[in-house]
Design an enzyme around this catalytic site. Structure first.
Site, mmCIF file in Angstrom:
data_model
loop_
_atom_site.group_PDB
_atom_site.id
_atom_site.type_symbol
_atom_site.label_atom_id
_atom_site.label_comp_id
_atom_site.label_asym_id
_atom_site.label_seq_id
_atom_site.Cartn_x
_atom_site.Cartn_y
_atom_site.Cartn_z
ATOM 1 N N THR A 94 28.931 -76.925 -36.602
ATOM 2 C CA THR A 94 29.005 -78.148 -35.803
ATOM 3 C C THR A 94 30.450 -78.564 -35.549
ATOM 4 O O THR A 94 30.697 -79.487 -34.774
ATOM 5 C CB THR A 94 28.256 -79.298 -36.506
ATOM 6 O OG1 THR A 94 28.820 -79.507 -37.810
ATOM 7 C CG2 THR A 94 26.781 -78.963 -36.661
ATOM 8 N N GLY A 95 31.422 -77.912 -36.195
ATOM 9 C CA GLY A 95 32.826 -78.217 -35.970
ATOM 10 C C GLY A 95 33.380 -77.443 -34.789
ATOM 11 O O GLY A 95 32.702 -76.610 -34.181
ATOM 12 N N ARG A 122 24.257 -84.179 -43.641
ATOM 13 C CA ARG A 122 24.255 -84.986 -42.418
ATOM 14 C C ARG A 122 23.657 -84.236 -41.232
ATOM 15 O O ARG A 122 22.997 -84.836 -40.377
ATOM 16 C CB ARG A 122 25.680 -85.428 -42.074
ATOM 17 C CG ARG A 122 26.266 -86.464 -43.020
ATOM 18 C CD ARG A 122 27.686 -86.795 -42.645
ATOM 19 N NE ARG A 122 28.546 -85.621 -42.713
ATOM 20 C CZ ARG A 122 29.815 -85.601 -42.352
ATOM 21 N NH1 ARG A 122 30.379 -86.699 -41.880
ATOM 22 N NH2 ARG A 122 30.528 -84.489 -42.472
ATOM 23 N N ARG A 184 44.157 -65.783 -47.660
ATOM 24 C CA ARG A 184 45.016 -64.965 -46.796
ATOM 25 C C ARG A 184 46.069 -64.178 -47.571
ATOM 26 O O ARG A 184 46.478 -63.111 -47.135
ATOM 27 C CB ARG A 184 45.693 -65.847 -45.745
ATOM 28 C CG ARG A 184 44.733 -66.362 -44.687
ATOM 29 C CD ARG A 184 45.411 -67.344 -43.755
ATOM 30 N NE ARG A 184 44.468 -67.919 -42.803
ATOM 31 C CZ ARG A 184 44.685 -69.029 -42.120
ATOM 32 N NH1 ARG A 184 45.837 -69.677 -42.273
ATOM 33 N NH2 ARG A 184 43.783 -69.493 -41.288
ATOM 34 N N CYS A 212 46.122 -69.415 -36.727
ATOM 35 C CA CYS A 212 46.011 -69.288 -35.276
ATOM 36 C C CYS A 212 47.341 -68.915 -34.622
ATOM 37 O O CYS A 212 47.390 -68.067 -33.720
ATOM 38 C CB CYS A 212 45.472 -70.579 -34.675
ATOM 39 S SG CYS A 212 46.362 -72.073 -35.174
ATOM 40 N N GLN A 239 52.300 -76.388 -30.284
ATOM 41 C CA GLN A 239 50.923 -76.310 -30.733
ATOM 42 C C GLN A 239 50.101 -77.534 -30.323
ATOM 43 O O GLN A 239 50.507 -78.677 -30.525
ATOM 44 C CB GLN A 239 50.881 -76.111 -32.255
ATOM 45 C CG GLN A 239 51.556 -74.817 -32.678
ATOM 46 C CD GLN A 239 51.483 -74.545 -34.159
ATOM 47 O OE1 GLN A 239 52.445 -74.067 -34.757
ATOM 48 N NE2 GLN A 239 50.350 -74.824 -34.787
ATOM 49 N N GLY A 243 44.741 -77.960 -32.918
ATOM 50 C CA GLY A 243 45.075 -77.301 -34.165
ATOM 51 C C GLY A 243 44.690 -78.143 -35.365
ATOM 52 O O GLY A 243 44.516 -77.618 -36.472
ATOM 53 N N ARG A 321 54.189 -79.784 -32.848
ATOM 54 C CA ARG A 321 52.944 -80.278 -32.258
ATOM 55 C C ARG A 321 53.258 -80.969 -30.935
ATOM 56 O O ARG A 321 54.181 -81.796 -30.856
ATOM 57 C CB ARG A 321 52.263 -81.264 -33.202
ATOM 58 C CG ARG A 321 50.882 -81.711 -32.731
ATOM 59 C CD ARG A 321 49.859 -80.635 -32.950
ATOM 60 N NE ARG A 321 49.564 -80.457 -34.365
ATOM 61 C CZ ARG A 321 48.867 -79.433 -34.854
ATOM 62 N NH1 ARG A 321 48.412 -78.492 -34.037
ATOM 63 N NH2 ARG A 321 48.628 -79.335 -36.151
ATOM 64 N N HIS A 328 47.805 -72.898 -27.867
ATOM 65 C CA HIS A 328 49.154 -72.913 -28.417
ATOM 66 C C HIS A 328 50.064 -72.012 -27.585
ATOM 67 O O HIS A 328 49.636 -70.991 -27.044
ATOM 68 C CB HIS A 328 49.165 -72.385 -29.856
ATOM 69 C CG HIS A 328 48.486 -73.263 -30.849
ATOM 70 N ND1 HIS A 328 48.075 -74.552 -30.565
ATOM 71 C CD2 HIS A 328 48.138 -73.042 -32.152
ATOM 72 C CE1 HIS A 328 47.522 -75.081 -31.647
ATOM 73 N NE2 HIS A 328 47.545 -74.179 -32.620
#
Length: 430
Positions: A94-95, A122, A184, A212, A239, A243, A321, A328
């Site tokens: 849902t994101g 939820r 990572r 990303c 970016q 992000g 940003r 980006h």
């Protein structure tokens, strides 16, 4: 003309009102405009022009092979009826990233037999319309996730640290492709950009998706590394608000509206360190002891790991940003081992899968967030020799959709690569 002679306060109010009117008019007149359409209430192809979105739609039985170059050539291959098909789970669907993973799966040649969507209390029990039919969201449970063949995690690092290894553990566990930064830098977890090191996934069940910014930049750097050999990489990033996920996009949208409508002189900020509308912020993630932010160091650490470069290979990044919704951009300078040939570089990038060469300055064509948004390919342009490094250096500019190439698309391509190289196997063949 009388407007120019009004009092300053009145003039400013009129200008803000006019700007607000223009913004509203533009929104009404161009609902499919790419660079300024938030994702909260649109489908995964809302950033693709309507004609392109229609051309990408394929049936479950015959999906386009999942490379952007193939999509552009409009070839459609049917799935081999003898190949395996998989039960796929998505956690966090849902994101912003989770929605894009589902959208990419819908357009992929990856053989999905069944899609399962897991969420929190939820969202559990609600229904999501997908290209695989209406799917009821299940309350996340490790045992249920382990029933899948492959699970995409579109959640934060704390959630991944708690659950990822448990889901993947044992022969009966699922392959887990994690979009967070949790694993990572673990030596026993491959960090994968499939076009570069897809075979690194062989023999592993937990795979990390890169940051990303790294993924977008490396799509352009890898063909140049193969051609000239990288010696140093200097990067400055621009970016988008996305992000920071949907909350970041919402803060930019609401803050911009509030300023244009004259409700505030400076926007409020809760997500970002400072107000983002009409501003740029040279600060993404936490500052480290060396003066870099963690976002900047991610580019250094991940470039070395993905490209199998030495631990001291010089990569430096400044991450900024900017007030755009999505995609980006990066200005990249490289020093090379071999002399640079711009024509050869242009040819290598034009032929590389996942790259769209946009480099015609006479026609004012170059990479931009506006044109990269919603696209699978990373745009690359402004190719030129660097004045500091001479024949042994070049500069370029790239733009890529970080929700796609920098996250969801890369994750699905990892699954495709594992299907092809035998690292992914169905528990029960269809």
């Amino acid at each position: 003309n009388g407007l120019y002679y009004t009092a300053t306060i009145t003039k400013n109010k009129v200008m803000k009102f006019s700007a607000a009117c223009l913004l509203v008019a533009a929104t009404i007149a161009a609902p499919t405009a790419q660079a300024f359409a938030p994702t909260s209430s649109v489908s995964s192809v809302a950033f693709v022009p309507r004609t392109a979105a229609n051309s990408l739609s394929t049936s479950t039985a015959a999906r386009t092979p999942f490379t952007s170059r193939t999509i552009r050539s409009s070839r459609v291959n049917t799935i081999n009826p003898l190949s395996m098909s998989y039960t796929v789970g998505v956690v966090g669907a849902t994101g912003a990233v989770g929605k894009e993973i589902v959208g990419c799966l819908e357009k992929s040649s990856f053989p999905v037999d069944k899609l399962r969507i897991f969420g929190s209390s939820r969202s559990a029990g609600t229904t999501r319309a997908t290209g695989f039919g209406d799917i009821e969201v299940e309350l996340f449970d490790e045992d249920k996730a382990r029933e899948c063949d492959v699970v995409f995690l579109a959640v934060d690092g704390d959630f991944a640290l708690k659950h990822a290894r448990n889901i993947a553990e044992g022969d009966d566990g699922a392959v887990v492709i994690d979009n967070s930064s949790a694993f990572r830098y673990e030596k026993d977890v491959p960090l994968c950009v499939p076009e570069i090191n897809g075979d690194a996934t062989k023999g592993y069940k937990l795979i990390a998706n890169p940051n990303c910014t790294t993924a977008i930049g490396l799509m352009a750097l890898w063909p140049l590394h193969k051609l000239f050999g990288l010696k140093k990489v200097l990067m400055s990033t621009y970016q988008a608000s996305s992000g920071a996920g949907q909350p970041g996009m919402d803060e930019l949208k609401e803050g911009t509206r509030a300023v244009l409508m004259g409700e505030r002189d400076v926007a409020e900020n809760k997500i970002f360190a400072h107000p983002l509308p009409f501003n740029v912020i040279p600060h993404i993630d936490k500052f480290q002891d060396n003066g870099y932010t963690k976002e900047e160091m991610k580019v250094t650490w991940e470039t070395r790991k993905i490209c199998d470069l030495p631990d001291d290979f010089p990569v430096s990044c400044t991450a900024v940003r900017i007030p755009t919704y999505r995609a980006h951009s990066e200005a990249i300078v490289i020093e090379t081992e071999k002399p640079v040939d711009i024509a050869a570089a242009r040819k290598a990038l034009d032929e590389a899968v996942g790259i769209k060469l946009v480099d015609d300055t006479e026609k004012e064509l170059y990479p931009m967030p506006l044109t990269a948004t919603g696209q699978y390919d990373v745009e690359v342009g402004r190719l030129r020799k660097n004045l500091c490094f001479g024949d042994y250096g070049m500069e370029l500019f790239v733009s890529g959709d970080q929700l796609l190439r920098g996250a969801a698309l890369n994750a699905v391509l990892v699954a495709e690569a594992m299907d092809k190289n035998g690292a992914l196997k169905a528990k029960v063949e269809a």
